[in-house]
Design an enzyme around this catalytic site. Sequence first.
Site, short mmCIF file in Angstrom:
data_model
loop_
_atom_site.label_atom_id
_atom_site.label_comp_id
_atom_site.label_asym_id
_atom_site.label_seq_id
_atom_site.Cartn_x
_atom_site.Cartn_y
_atom_site.Cartn_z
N SER A 136 0.84 -1.21 0.00
CA SER A 136 0.00 0.00 0.00
C SER A 136 0.87 1.25 0.00
O SER A 136 1.92 1.29 0.63
CB SER A 136 -0.89 -0.01 1.24
OG SER A 136 -1.42 1.28 1.47
N TYR A 160 -1.59 5.76 -4.61
CA TYR A 160 -2.54 6.86 -4.49
C TYR A 160 -1.83 8.08 -5.06
O TYR A 160 -0.70 8.37 -4.67
CB TYR A 160 -2.91 7.12 -3.03
CG TYR A 160 -3.93 6.17 -2.45
CD1 TYR A 160 -5.14 5.94 -3.11
CD2 TYR A 160 -3.72 5.52 -1.24
CE1 TYR A 160 -6.09 5.08 -2.58
CE2 TYR A 160 -4.67 4.67 -0.70
CZ TYR A 160 -5.85 4.45 -1.38
OH TYR A 160 -6.79 3.61 -0.85
N THR A 186 -5.05 2.85 -7.68
CA THR A 186 -6.39 2.75 -7.06
C THR A 186 -7.23 3.93 -7.52
O THR A 186 -6.84 5.08 -7.34
CB THR A 186 -6.25 2.72 -5.52
OG1 THR A 186 -5.47 1.57 -5.18
CG2 THR A 186 -7.60 2.61 -4.85
N LYS A 257 -7.20 -0.42 -10.22
CA LYS A 257 -7.93 -1.11 -9.13
C LYS A 257 -9.13 -0.28 -8.68
O LYS A 257 -8.99 0.89 -8.36
CB LYS A 257 -6.99 -1.32 -7.93
CG LYS A 257 -7.67 -1.85 -6.68
CD LYS A 257 -6.65 -2.14 -5.60
CE LYS A 257 -7.27 -2.75 -4.36
NZ LYS A 257 -7.82 -1.76 -3.44
N HIS A 281 -13.24 -1.85 -2.88
CA HIS A 281 -12.39 -1.46 -1.75
C HIS A 281 -12.85 -2.17 -0.47
O HIS A 281 -12.84 -1.60 0.62
CB HIS A 281 -12.46 0.07 -1.58
CG HIS A 281 -11.18 0.70 -1.10
ND1 HIS A 281 -10.36 1.42 -1.94
CD2 HIS A 281 -10.59 0.74 0.10
CE1 HIS A 281 -9.33 1.89 -1.25
NE2 HIS A 281 -9.44 1.47 0.00
C1 LIG Z 1 -7.79 -2.07 6.53
C2 LIG Z 1 -7.79 -1.92 5.04
C3 LIG Z 1 -6.90 -1.04 4.45
C4 LIG Z 1 -6.87 -0.91 3.07
N1 LIG Z 1 -5.96 -0.07 2.51
C5 LIG Z 1 -5.91 0.04 1.17
C6 LIG Z 1 -4.92 0.86 0.55
O1 LIG Z 1 -4.09 1.46 1.22
N2 LIG Z 1 -4.95 0.95 -0.80
C7 LIG Z 1 -5.88 0.29 -1.57
O2 LIG Z 1 -5.86 0.40 -2.79
N3 LIG Z 1 -6.79 -0.52 -1.01
C8 LIG Z 1 -6.83 -0.67 0.33
N4 LIG Z 1 -7.75 -1.50 0.90
C9 LIG Z 1 -8.66 -2.29 0.04
C10 LIG Z 1 -8.06 -3.66 -0.28
O3 LIG Z 1 -6.99 -3.53 -1.17
C11 LIG Z 1 -9.08 -4.63 -0.93
O4 LIG Z 1 -9.70 -3.98 -2.00
C12 LIG Z 1 -10.14 -5.14 0.04
O5 LIG Z 1 -9.60 -5.33 1.33
C13 LIG Z 1 -10.70 -6.46 -0.48
O6 LIG Z 1 -11.75 -6.92 0.30
P1 LIG Z 1 -11.61 -8.01 1.48
O7 LIG Z 1 -10.99 -7.30 2.63
O8 LIG Z 1 -13.02 -8.42 1.71
O9 LIG Z 1 -10.73 -9.13 0.95
C14 LIG Z 1 -7.79 -1.65 2.27
C15 LIG Z 1 -8.67 -2.53 2.88
C16 LIG Z 1 -8.68 -2.69 4.25
C17 LIG Z 1 -9.65 -3.65 4.88
C1 LIG Z 2 -5.91 6.91 5.06
C2 LIG Z 2 -5.92 5.40 4.94
C3 LIG Z 2 -6.51 4.95 3.65
C4 LIG Z 2 -6.18 3.52 3.35
C5 LIG Z 2 -7.30 2.84 2.67
O1 LIG Z 2 -7.35 2.77 1.49
C6 LIG Z 2 -8.35 2.29 3.46
O2 LIG Z 2 -8.34 2.42 4.69
O3 LIG Z 2 -9.28 1.71 2.87
#
Ligand SMILES: Cc1cc2nc3c(=O)[nH]c(=O)nc-3n(C[C@H](O)[C@H](O)[C@H](O)COP(=O)(O)O)c2cc1C
Ligand SMILES: CCCCC(=O)C(=O)O
Length: 390
Positions: A136, A160, A186, A257, A281
């Site tokens: 990330s 990002y 993303t 994404k 997401h």
């Molecule tokens: C705690 C958390 C943080 C995340 N941070 C990011 C991130 O920094 N960048 C991003 O593109 N997606 C982020 N995502 C989305 C994940 O990449 C992904 O799309 C999602 O977790 C998939 O669903 P699942 O948790 O049901 O497997 C985040 C998801 C979670 C749960």
């Molecule tokens: C500021 C944190 C953003 C990370 C993210 O993509 C998420 O939490 O879903």
Amino acid sequence: MENQFNNITNNSSSSIEASNQFSNKKTNRLDSFVSISELQEEAKKLLPKMAYDYYASGSNDQITLAENENAFNRIKLVPRSLVDVSKVNTRTKLFGRDISTPILIAPWAMQKMASQRGEIDTVEASKEFNTIMTLSSLSTTSVEDLSNASNGNPGWFQLYVFKDRKISEELVKRAESIGFTALVLTVDTPFLGKRTADFKNSFKLPNGLSLKIFERLMLSNLDGGLNQYFATMIDPSLTWNDLKWLKSITKLPILVKGIMCPKDAELALQYGADGIIVSNHGGRQLDTCPSTIEVLPYISKVVQGKVPLILDGGIRRGTDVLKALAYGANAVCIGRPIIWGLSSGGKDGVLKVLSLLNSELQLAMALTGINKVSDVNNSIIWDQNKYIKL
Ligand SMILES: Cc1cc2nc3c(=O)[nH]c(=O)nc-3n(C[C@H](O)[C@H](O)[C@H](O)COP(=O)(O)O)c2cc1C
Ligand SMILES: CCCCC(=O)C(=O)O
């Protein structure tokens, strides 16, 4: 039979065997967990409430968060009989790279709240299992440290885009020069979704942790809250033309994404995306949008195999992975299952999750008469209309 589904199709290691639910060779604490939901319960016990809530939450009423999982459960698989499934194999290829499983690790922020070594644990596990992790942009480990920990093979980098394009450009070049092999742009987050628990908990990174990649920007303490941080730094004016800009500053393949609309899949192809990730997401952005598995067949129809197609969201069982492959995905990413694994047992916990889900996938393939990933198609999905005339 037991051996076949114990030893996953990778360079099997002692920690993978030790963490396998059916192995009776060694036992450790992680052996007692037989499903992702049990690991989630364990993580909930171990994590501070603020961290657990941040990881677990969806946006608003969390309708899409629930729907991502529920939609998988409504899809029925067709068992097939008397097919030789003595050599089921989950290996596959993505962007020319051989991997042991179609299950990849989604980018997720701030992993050092889950284990002391955070992203380092995750990348070591991904290497050992021979799959791909995406780091990330909001990581608590620097790109350099991650690259070193993985001997220069850290996987993919999620981007990002900053209001200050120079910062993004520098970041992309750094990532490219130290071994990342693809960029994941993303596109579903011009602003962060409304996650109620984070407001109630006044979420902030625990003392001693920072967003390494942006440390120099002096905004790493998140005192104003997540949404304010995001709104200050990240560029909500990004458009498809910026994909052209990104392509002009890097040679790496770019996966887009956060695609949920077939029209956007068309645009992604038109503007030169090298891969598409169907994602909402993890239900954290637009609440009440459909589940990812529901829209996947429509996006697959647009993409028609021109570029790799990946799905994430709601995968908690190997049967879910198989359903995504049957609906046209080449691979899937998992987010929260990895979070629960990392929180429950660091690197071994991540290996446990990969091993558990891949064993379930292998078994589901055998029971639907499938020997290899490239043989999966939608004939394994129950559709009564197909049989109505019988
Ligand atoms: C705690 C958390 C943080 C995340 N941070 C990011 C991130 O920094 N960048 C991003 O593109 N997606 C982020 N995502 C989305 C994940 O990449 C992904 O799309 C999602 O977790 C998939 O669903 P699942 O948790 O049901 O497997 C985040 C998801 C979670 C749960
Ligand atoms: C500021 C944190 C953003 C990370 C993210 O993509 C998420 O939490 O879903």
